[in-house]
Scaffold this motif. Structure first.
Motif, PDB file in Angstrom:
ATOM      1  N   LEU A  16       0.829  -1.206   0.000  1.00 57.74           N
ATOM      2  CA  LEU A  16       0.000   0.000   0.000  1.00 57.74           C
ATOM      3  C   LEU A  16       0.864   1.258   0.000  1.00 57.74           C
ATOM      4  O   LEU A  16       0.561   2.229  -0.700  1.00 57.74           O
ATOM      5  CB  LEU A  16      -0.960  -0.004   1.189  1.00 57.74           C
ATOM      6  N   ASN A  17       1.938   1.240   0.771  1.00 58.57           N
ATOM      7  CA  ASN A  17       2.846   2.393   0.801  1.00 58.57           C
ATOM      8  C   ASN A  17       3.488   2.624  -0.562  1.00 58.57           C
ATOM      9  O   ASN A  17       3.624   3.772  -1.005  1.00 58.57           O
ATOM     10  CB  ASN A  17       3.927   2.206   1.867  1.00 58.57           C
ATOM     11  N   GLU A  18       3.869   1.546  -1.233  1.00 61.12           N
ATOM     12  CA  GLU A  18       4.464   1.668  -2.566  1.00 61.12           C
ATOM     13  C   GLU A  18       3.458   2.219  -3.564  1.00 61.12           C
ATOM     14  O   GLU A  18       3.789   3.092  -4.374  1.00 61.12           O
ATOM     15  CB  GLU A  18       4.988   0.306  -3.050  1.00 61.12           C
ATOM     16  N   GLU A  19       2.239   1.713  -3.522  1.00 64.05           N
ATOM     17  CA  GLU A  19       1.201   2.212  -4.430  1.00 64.05           C
ATOM     18  C   GLU A  19       0.939   3.694  -4.168  1.00 64.05           C
ATOM     19  O   GLU A  19       0.825   4.483  -5.107  1.00 64.05           O
ATOM     20  CB  GLU A  19      -0.094   1.410  -4.290  1.00 64.05           C
ATOM     21  N   ASP A  20       0.865   4.081  -2.903  1.00 60.44           N
ATOM     22  CA  ASP A  20       0.634   5.482  -2.551  1.00 60.44           C
ATOM     23  C   ASP A  20       1.774   6.363  -3.064  1.00 60.44           C
ATOM     24  O   ASP A  20       1.532   7.449  -3.601  1.00 60.44           O
ATOM     25  CB  ASP A  20       0.490   5.619  -1.032  1.00 60.44           C
ATOM     26  N   LEU A  21       2.990   5.892  -2.932  1.00 59.05           N
ATOM     27  CA  LEU A  21       4.143   6.643  -3.426  1.00 59.05           C
ATOM     28  C   LEU A  21       4.079   6.811  -4.944  1.00 59.05           C
ATOM     29  O   LEU A  21       4.328   7.903  -5.466  1.00 59.05           O
ATOM     30  CB  LEU A  21       5.438   5.938  -3.021  1.00 59.05           C
ATOM     31  N   LEU A  22       3.718   5.746  -5.648  1.00 57.98           N
ATOM     32  CA  LEU A  22       3.603   5.824  -7.107  1.00 57.98           C
ATOM     33  C   LEU A  22       2.493   6.777  -7.531  1.00 57.98           C
ATOM     34  O   LEU A  22       2.650   7.532  -8.499  1.00 57.98           O
ATOM     35  CB  LEU A  22       3.370   4.427  -7.695  1.00 57.98           C
ATOM     36  N   ILE A  23       1.379   6.777  -6.811  1.00 54.21           N
ATOM     37  CA  ILE A  23       0.284   7.712  -7.097  1.00 54.21           C
ATOM     38  C   ILE A  23       0.812   9.140  -7.012  1.00 54.21           C
ATOM     39  O   ILE A  23       0.610   9.957  -7.917  1.00 54.21           O
ATOM     40  CB  ILE A  23      -0.882   7.510  -6.107  1.00 54.21           C
ATOM     41  N   LYS A  24       1.482   9.436  -5.924  1.00 55.97           N
ATOM     42  CA  LYS A  24       1.996  10.801  -5.698  1.00 55.97           C
ATOM     43  C   LYS A  24       3.059  11.181  -6.727  1.00 55.97           C
ATOM     44  O   LYS A  24       3.057  12.309  -7.228  1.00 55.97           O
ATOM     45  CB  LYS A  24       2.555  10.925  -4.284  1.00 55.97           C
ATOM     46  N   LYS A  25       3.953  10.250  -7.047  1.00 59.21           N
ATOM     47  CA  LYS A  25       5.023  10.540  -8.010  1.00 59.21           C
ATOM     48  C   LYS A  25       4.465  10.866  -9.388  1.00 59.21           C
ATOM     49  O   LYS A  25       4.869  11.841 -10.016  1.00 59.21           O
ATOM     50  CB  LYS A  25       5.985   9.352  -8.123  1.00 59.21           C
ATOM     51  N   PHE A  26       3.522  10.035  -9.866  1.00 58.30           N
ATOM     52  CA  PHE A  26       2.981  10.270 -11.205  1.00 58.30           C
ATOM     53  C   PHE A  26       2.109  11.516 -11.261  1.00 58.30           C
ATOM     54  O   PHE A  26       2.106  12.230 -12.257  1.00 58.30           O
ATOM     55  CB  PHE A  26       2.247   9.029 -11.722  1.00 58.30           C
ATOM     56  N   LYS A  27       1.386  11.819 -10.183  1.00 57.13           N
ATOM     57  CA  LYS A  27       0.616  13.068 -10.142  1.00 57.13           C
ATOM     58  C   LYS A  27       1.554  14.267 -10.170  1.00 57.13           C
ATOM     59  O   LYS A  27       1.298  15.252 -10.869  1.00 57.13           O
ATOM     60  CB  LYS A  27      -0.264  13.127  -8.893  1.00 57.13           C
ATOM     61  N   ASN A  28       2.630  14.168  -9.416  1.00 54.57           N
ATOM     62  CA  ASN A  28       3.611  15.250  -9.377  1.00 54.57           C
ATOM     63  C   ASN A  28       4.246  15.451 -10.753  1.00 54.57           C
ATOM     64  O   ASN A  28       4.372  16.584 -11.223  1.00 54.57           O
ATOM     65  CB  ASN A  28       4.678  14.956  -8.323  1.00 54.57           C
ATOM     66  N   LEU A  29       4.630  14.377 -11.403  1.00 55.10           N
ATOM     67  CA  LEU A  29       5.195  14.477 -12.747  1.00 55.10           C
ATOM     68  C   LEU A  29       4.189  15.075 -13.722  1.00 55.10           C
ATOM     69  O   LEU A  29       4.547  15.918 -14.548  1.00 55.10           O
ATOM     70  CB  LEU A  29       5.641  13.096 -13.240  1.00 55.10           C
ATOM     71  N   ALA A  30       2.940  14.658 -13.619  1.00 54.64           N
ATOM     72  CA  ALA A  30       1.900  15.193 -14.503  1.00 54.64           C
ATOM     73  C   ALA A  30       1.726  16.689 -14.285  1.00 54.64           C
ATOM     74  O   ALA A  30       1.572  17.449 -15.250  1.00 54.64           O
ATOM     75  CB  ALA A  30       0.583  14.458 -14.266  1.00 54.64           C
ATOM     76  N   ASN A  31       1.762  17.123 -13.042  1.00 58.52           N
ATOM     77  CA  ASN A  31       1.591  18.545 -12.740  1.00 58.52           C
ATOM     78  C   ASN A  31       2.754  19.397 -13.248  1.00 58.52           C
ATOM     79  O   ASN A  31       2.588  20.592 -13.483  1.00 58.52           O
ATOM     80  CB  ASN A  31       1.401  18.748 -11.239  1.00 58.52           C
ATOM     81  N   GLN A  32       3.909  18.783 -13.437  1.00 57.08           N
ATOM     82  CA  GLN A  32       5.080  19.511 -13.925  1.00 57.08           C
ATOM     83  C   GLN A  32       5.194  19.467 -15.450  1.00 57.08           C
ATOM     84  O   GLN A  32       6.035  20.152 -16.025  1.00 57.08           O
ATOM     85  CB  GLN A  32       6.350  18.920 -13.321  1.00 57.08           C
ATOM     86  N   CYS A  33       4.352  18.688 -16.085  1.00 62.61           N
ATOM     87  CA  CYS A  33       4.453  18.454 -17.523  1.00 62.61           C
ATOM     88  C   CYS A  33       3.662  19.499 -18.310  1.00 62.61           C
ATOM     89  O   CYS A  33       2.523  19.824 -17.977  1.00 62.61           O
ATOM     90  CB  CYS A  33       3.926  17.058 -17.827  1.00 62.61           C
ATOM     91  N   ASP A  34       4.273  20.001 -19.372  1.00 61.99           N
ATOM     92  CA  ASP A  34       3.612  20.972 -20.236  1.00 61.99           C
ATOM     93  C   ASP A  34       2.886  20.319 -21.409  1.00 61.99           C
ATOM     94  O   ASP A  34       1.940  20.883 -21.943  1.00 61.99           O
ATOM     95  CB  ASP A  34       4.634  21.976 -20.784  1.00 61.99           C
ATOM     96  N   ASP A  35       3.334  19.162 -21.814  1.00 63.80           N
ATOM     97  CA  ASP A  35       2.732  18.453 -22.945  1.00 63.80           C
ATOM     98  C   ASP A  35       1.430  17.784 -22.484  1.00 63.80           C
ATOM     99  O   ASP A  35       1.457  16.902 -21.612  1.00 63.80           O
ATOM    100  CB  ASP A  35       3.715  17.411 -23.465  1.00 63.80           C
ATOM    101  N   PRO A  36       0.294  18.171 -23.050  1.00 61.14           N
ATOM    102  CA  PRO A  36      -0.987  17.612 -22.582  1.00 61.14           C
ATOM    103  C   PRO A  36      -1.131  16.107 -22.814  1.00 61.14           C
ATOM    104  O   PRO A  36      -1.790  15.425 -22.028  1.00 61.14           O
ATOM    105  CB  PRO A  36      -2.039  18.385 -23.368  1.00 61.14           C
ATOM    106  N   VAL A  37      -0.520  15.589 -23.860  1.00 61.84           N
ATOM    107  CA  VAL A  37      -0.607  14.150 -24.133  1.00 61.84           C
ATOM    108  C   VAL A  37       0.150  13.367 -23.065  1.00 61.84           C
ATOM    109  O   VAL A  37      -0.360  12.390 -22.504  1.00 61.84           O
ATOM    110  CB  VAL A  37      -0.075  13.818 -25.548  1.00 61.84           C
ATOM    111  N   ILE A  38       1.360  13.802 -22.780  1.00 66.95           N
ATOM    112  CA  ILE A  38       2.166  13.130 -21.755  1.00 66.95           C
ATOM    113  C   ILE A  38       1.530  13.310 -20.385  1.00 66.95           C
ATOM    114  O   ILE A  38       1.473  12.364 -19.586  1.00 66.95           O
ATOM    115  CB  ILE A  38       3.620  13.650 -21.778  1.00 66.95           C
ATOM    116  N   LYS A  39       1.024  14.509 -20.118  1.00 66.38           N
ATOM    117  CA  LYS A  39       0.355  14.779 -18.844  1.00 66.38           C
ATOM    118  C   LYS A  39      -0.805  13.814 -18.646  1.00 66.38           C
ATOM    119  O   LYS A  39      -0.985  13.250 -17.559  1.00 66.38           O
ATOM    120  CB  LYS A  39      -0.122  16.225 -18.808  1.00 66.38           C
TER     121      LYS A  39
END
Length: 61
Positions: A16-39
């Motif tokens: 569960l901790n690993e899944e939670d970390l992955l959720i946060k990491k990918f959301k963070n990466l998406a929020n930093q991304c300018d390309d809408p397709v990659i986001k």
């Protein structure tokens, strides 16, 4: 659900901790991304990990 040993509960908590970390990491990466397709792809990955988390968590009830 059957009763889990302390070791099994610890392993589930780790998952569960690993899944939670992955959720946060990918959301963070998406929020930093300018390309809408990659986001969108990053948010989809985050959503999949959220579903994994919810599914595992629901089995504990």
């Amino acid at each position: 659900m059957t009763n889990l040993s302390e070791k099994e509960l610890s392993a589930v908590q780790d998952i569960l901790n690993e899944e939670d970390l992955l959720i946060k990491k990918f959301k963070n990466l998406a929020n930093q991304c300018d390309d809408p397709v990659i986001k969108d792809k990053l948010m989809n990955i985050s959503d999949r990990h959220q579903k994994h988390f919810n599914s595992i968590y629901s089995q504990l009830n």
